[in-house]
Design an enzyme around this catalytic site. Structure first.
Site, PDB file in Angstrom:
ATOM      1  N   GLU A 330       0.855  -1.182   0.000  1.00 32.57           N
ATOM      2  CA  GLU A 330       0.000   0.000   0.000  1.00 32.57           C
ATOM      3  C   GLU A 330       0.892   1.232   0.000  1.00 32.57           C
ATOM      4  O   GLU A 330       1.793   1.356   0.840  1.00 32.57           O
ATOM      5  CB  GLU A 330      -0.883  -0.004   1.250  1.00 32.57           C
ATOM      6  N   SER A 512       6.017   6.019  -0.612  1.00 25.18           N
ATOM      7  CA  SER A 512       7.342   5.444  -0.850  1.00 25.18           C
ATOM      8  C   SER A 512       8.020   4.968   0.429  1.00 25.18           C
ATOM      9  O   SER A 512       9.241   4.995   0.551  1.00 25.18           O
ATOM     10  CB  SER A 512       8.251   6.467  -1.568  1.00 25.18           C
ATOM     11  N   ARG A 513       7.217   4.582   1.396  1.00 27.13           N
ATOM     12  CA  ARG A 513       7.717   4.030   2.655  1.00 27.13           C
ATOM     13  C   ARG A 513       8.500   5.036   3.499  1.00 27.13           C
ATOM     14  O   ARG A 513       9.211   4.650   4.431  1.00 27.13           O
ATOM     15  CB  ARG A 513       8.583   2.786   2.400  1.00 27.13           C
ATOM     16  N   LEU A 514       8.362   6.302   3.201  1.00 29.98           N
ATOM     17  CA  LEU A 514       9.007   7.327   4.033  1.00 29.98           C
ATOM     18  C   LEU A 514       8.044   7.736   5.140  1.00 29.98           C
ATOM     19  O   LEU A 514       7.615   8.890   5.244  1.00 29.98           O
ATOM     20  CB  LEU A 514       9.418   8.526   3.169  1.00 29.98           C
TER      21      LEU A 514
END
Length: 538
Positions: A330, A512-514
């Site tokens: 996600e 972006s997983r940040l």
């Protein structure tokens, strides 16, 4: 379970028939809803092909269908009755005749079934832009109704309705959509490439009562959908998913995509009961809608239909597609969570987020993972319910002799985890755990429903039980004992715990997983205990 379902099928059929009669309508699509009602004379001939499948019967027919209905996450496609065109037409005639259903009733149920089926697989957060192409008959009417429901479900539908039917029913459906500011696009207004403008394309052009070859502009629209899929299959680009209502346009109702020129949808939503052509459907998602089939129809046509789970208007036929778990991901989209925006006191920040979860209507926002470690050093986790929080800590109640209770007596340190999926948020709290006072446990115990109080006495939590009947028999015995309304005594082994935090971590998902991770740790300044906020790498 499939054999068991067959025995239960008769009951489910009754349910389905009853529901089916509520949902099926008499035009192209109406018949589809109740798998046997497909050729009512009021239906406008659309495609010679069956327009899809049965419409799901939303409610169970009777309370007899319990266990088997609950097991119906997906229903074996080989155990379902498939209708021929004449059978579908006859069912429609019966629904619209002696059973008293009107076209608009069946169309409303069909369109709602279509919308709920789409929502089951393609959530509006990822597939919001929907183009619904409507034909001139009942199949198109189903599409118009579905557009209204999709709008209310959070999608952004647009409608292409080239050949409008001048009947008041259809004019009313158009008016309803216009009142919601849902755009109507002419064929000329459609973009040359659907890929960049739409996430879902709904084929509501032709139903099972259609005869002949599609005429302009539908012949071209069908070919555009066919070409869209073929071209993107070759070059591997992402494309809009295609959903067909009852029967994929271009298919023969019984023989399927005979010459290979029909639409090949990703999802087929059969109405009433699947049409014979649905046996040739090879896409990943086949749903049935039309929870209204009356028992008389189920008996007459020997319909075997799956039970509908809960209050759902649709049910999956066949197994869901196999998914590569490693590819599940996600890409979270959330506001930035920055240090200068947070509360100085983590309890206030938690209260703020908890209030957001309540306002968002999330299910059980007070559910939290509780992790403990006993003297053996092995961690154990479970979900419990938060029952209060304040400056002294977080409170929950349980059996003191349960596995978690024993672990806390050996090691009074624990971790709590809250996860609020709808907000892309987590909160982790670590701290020291103590029992709350007997007075507090007593007060909470007697605030619970009497059934829950009795259940706390019956359940020797985490111990082995010979069978459910043992719990049930003891429960009934105590229920009779306290039937006079007398006070139910709190078990001595039951009460509350309070975790006093020494660490908080607030997590918010980002692209972006940040992700944002802000941790509160205590520190002393001039003898005063304050909290320091630190950002952690995601």
């Amino acid at each position: 379970m499939l054999n068991g379902r067959r025995n239960m099928t008769l009951t489910c059929i009754y349910q389905f028939t009853h529901l089916h009669s509520l949902t099926h309508h008499n035009h192209n699509h109406i018949p589809l809803i109740n798998s046997t009602f497909s050729t009512h004379p009021n239906h406008k001939p659309l495609f010679q092909f069956f327009s899809g499948i049965l419409r799901p019967t939303i409610r169970s027919f009777s309370t007899k269908i319990t266990a088997s209905c609950k097991t119906m996450a997906s229903f074996d496609s080989d155990s379902v009755t498939y209708l021929k065109q004449q059978e579908a037409a006859e069912i429609d005639e019966t629904l619209m005749g002696p059973l008293g259903f009107s076209v608009d009733q069946l169309m409303e149920l069909a369109g709602l079934s279509v919308a709920t089926s789409i929502y089951e697989v393609y959530k509006p957060g990822d597939y919001s832009r929907v183009l619904i192409v409507c034909g001139p008959g009942n199949n198109g009417g189903d599409g118009l109704v579905a557009a209204r429901h999709l709008h209310h479900f959070g999608y952004k539908p647009l409608v292409c309705y080239p050949k409008r039917t001048p009947k008041p029913l259809y004019a009313g459906l158009v008016t309803q959509l216009e009142a919601l500011s849902i755009p109507f696009l002419s064929v000329e207004d459609l973009p040359p490439d659907f890929t960049n403008d739409f996430d879902i394309l709904v084929d509501a052009m032709f139903g099972f009562s259609f005869h002949g070859s599609p005429r302009p502009p539908f012949d071209d629209l069908i070919q555009r959908l066919v070409s869209l899929r073929n071209n993107h299959n070759q070059i591997g680009q992402k494309r809009p998913v295609i959903v067909s209502v009852d029967i994929p346009s271009g298919w023969h109702v019984e023989e399927g995509d005979v010459d290979g020129t029909g639409i090949k949808p990703d999802m087929l939503i059969s109405l009433t009961a699947p049409k014979f052509c649905a046996k040739k459907f090879g896409g990943p998602h086949h749903f049935l809608g039309g929870r209204f089939v009356p028992p008389a129809i189920a008996e007459k046509y020997k319909l075997l239909l799956p039970p509908y789970p809960g209050t759902s208007m649709c049910v999956r036929i066949g197994k869901p597609p196999q998914i590569d778990i490693s590819a599940l991901r996600e890409n979270y989209i959330s506001p930035e969570f920055l240090e200068h925006q947070v509360e100085a006191d983590p309890l206030n920040q938690f209260r703020k987020w908890f209030d957001d979860a309540l306002a968002a209507g999330l299910k059980e926002p007070n559910a939290m993972g509780l992790s403990t470690v006993g003297k053996d050093g092995k961690p154990s986790s479970r979900i419990v319910l938060l029952k209060g929080f304040d400056k002294d800590g977080f409170v929950w109640f349980t059996n003191y002799e349960s596995q978690k209770g024993r672990a806390l007596s050996e090691n009074p340190h624990a971790s709590l985890l809250f996860y609020w999926d709808g907000l892309n948020r987590q909160v982790r709290v670590e701290g020291y755990v103590q029992k709350v006072s007997d007075e507090e446990s007593e007060q909470y115990f007697h605030s619970r429903p009497r059934g829950s109080q009795i259940g706390a006495i019956v359940s020797k939590q985490s111990t082995v039980v010979p069978g459910r009947n043992v719990l049930y028999d003891e429960y009934k015995e105590l229920e009779q004992k306290y039937a006079d309304g007398s006070v139910i005594p709190k078990p001595k082994i039951w009460g509350g715990y309070r975790l006093t935090p020494h660490l908080y971590e607030f997590w918010q998902g980002q692209k972006s997983r940040l992700h944002d991770r802000l941790r509160y740790v205590p520190h002393d300044i001039d003898g005063q205990r304050l909290w320091k906020v630190e950002r952690l790498a995601p």
